[in-house]
Design an enzyme around this catalytic site. Structure first.
Site, PDB file in Angstrom:
ATOM      1  N   CYS A  85      22.193  47.831  34.173  1.00 47.60           N
ATOM      2  CA  CYS A  85      21.373  48.947  34.651  1.00 47.60           C
ATOM      3  C   CYS A  85      19.941  48.832  34.149  1.00 47.60           C
ATOM      4  O   CYS A  85      18.984  49.174  34.850  1.00 47.60           O
ATOM      5  CB  CYS A  85      21.985  50.267  34.219  1.00 47.60           C
ATOM      6  SG  CYS A  85      21.918  50.575  32.429  1.00 47.60           S
ATOM      7  N   ASN A 101      20.439  55.537  41.057  1.00 47.41           N
ATOM      8  CA  ASN A 101      21.383  54.863  40.174  1.00 47.41           C
ATOM      9  C   ASN A 101      21.630  53.431  40.653  1.00 47.41           C
ATOM     10  O   ASN A 101      21.102  53.003  41.683  1.00 47.41           O
ATOM     11  CB  ASN A 101      22.691  55.651  40.107  1.00 47.41           C
ATOM     12  CG  ASN A 101      23.443  55.435  38.814  1.00 47.41           C
ATOM     13  OD1 ASN A 101      23.102  54.564  38.009  1.00 47.41           O
ATOM     14  ND2 ASN A 101      24.488  56.211  38.595  1.00 47.41           N
TER      15      ASN A 101
END
Length: 358
Positions: free
Chosen positions: A151, A313
């Site tokens: 991420c 996200n």
């Protein structure tokens, strides 16, 4: 085993039109749960191992019942089945909600030149709404990190993509894989820091595109192509923590990488729509891209509207609102809901490159 599940989901998780919601008939019996599992499996685990399929059915049943119960509660927030359904809560938390070991650096230790400088509109004349999704070219498509805890690399790449477009009007998918493989003092697919990814691009004077250095979802030996990188940055800036209007000012100019604390909860895992108001856990740290803020319309004098952040996200577009989340604003003294105001940062001074990679 989780790696294999995530690899299959990586290919299947873009089918947002086939979202599966849970009703009372689905949880009524073992037979109905089996039918739901078959339907879910065709969507998210095509070509999966039949033996593993049976082992994971018990996990799936527990997850389905949990999602059903969530939807009986706060109806303002929706939850649906996504590609996490046959992973235990521990597997999900380890591989997807805990990809950044970031420690919060005291803001006073950050040099003035690396701090966000508020605009002329701060604090009282900020736009009421900012949403970079509505400005063509600023954001690239929603990514899926797969079983790689990347991420930090994806959010860093996306932040650089945005400032690159805003200054140079060039839309480019940058290589998160290059950041995973090559960023010093990070852990590749075991986690890392967006700030170190930014510093790596500054030190190496560029980053390649994802076409030049494709994403594979696992850590590899650092091997950048011999062709020129496509862009670079000169600096990155930290936004004053626990200051909502300062963060609003920053994201009004460009998307910002933010820390998400406690994404390991069942509610966060199955979020599919509405303004998320928690709960947030305490044990994990995730990084994502803040792309705006807003306020829902007021229905009457008793409902002044709900204030929210818009977060992009890296779990594919079958999660959340096509890969995005609206997260409630407020809780400034505590760093915002899920810690979103604790350590924001963004890159700056993007430039196109045409020199050989050095």
């Amino acid at each position: 085993m989780v790696a294999a599940l995530a690899t299959m989901a990586l290919a299947a998780s873009t089918q947002t039109e086939n979202r599966i919601y849970v009703n009372s008939e689905d949880v009524a019996s073992e037979e109905s749960l089996r039918g739901l599992y078959e339907r879910w499996y065709r969507l998210y685990r095509p070509g999966g191992d039949p033996a593993n399929k049976e082992k994971r059915f018990a996990i799936f049943k527990a997850e389905v019942r949990a999602v059903y119960e969530l939807n009986q509660g706060d109806t303002r927030v929706k939850h649906h089945l996504n590609w996490f359904e046959d992973m235990t809560q521990g597997e999900y938390a380890k591989y997807f909600a805990n990809c950044s070991p970031r420690e919060i650096r005291p803001f006073g230790d950050i040099p003035e030149m690396n701090r966000h400088q508020p605009s002329q509109y701060y604090p009282d004349k900020l736009p009421r709404t900012v949403d970079w999704r509505t400005v063509e070219g600023v954001l690239t498509s929603v990514k899926n990190q797969g079983n790689c805890s990347s991420c930090w690399a994806i959010s860093a790449a996306e932040a650089m993509e945005s400032v690159h477009f805003l200054k140079n009007k060039q839309r480019t998918n940058l290589s998160a894989q290059e950041l995973v493989d090559c960023t010093p003092n990070s852990y590749g697919c075991k986690g890392g820091w967006a700030s170190r990814a930014f510093q790596h691009v500054i030190d190496r004077r560029g980053i390649h595109s994802s076409e030049q250095y494709p994403y594979v979802g696992k850590a590899q030996y650092c091997d950048p192509p011999s062709v020129s990188p496509v862009m670079s940055i000169k600096k990155f800036h930290f936004v004053q923590p626990r200051n909502e209007k300062m963060l609003m000012d920053a994201v009004a100019h460009n998307p910002v990488v933010v820390l998400i604390v406690g994404a390991e909860t069942m509610n966060f895992k199955h979020y599919s729509g509405g303004i998320y108001r928690g709960p947030c856990g305490m044990d994990t740290k995730h990084e994502a891209l803040l792309v705006g803020y807003g306020t829902t319309p007021s229905d009457d004098s008793n409902d002044p509207g709900a204030e929210y952040w818009v977060v992009k996200n890296s779990w594919g577009d079958s999660w959340g609102e096509k890969g995005y989340m609206r997260l409630a604003r407020g809780h400034q003294d505590y760093g915002g809901l899920c810690g979103i105001m604790l350590d924001p940062m963004y890159p700056s001074h993007p430039k196109k490159l045409n020199h050989a990679y050095a």
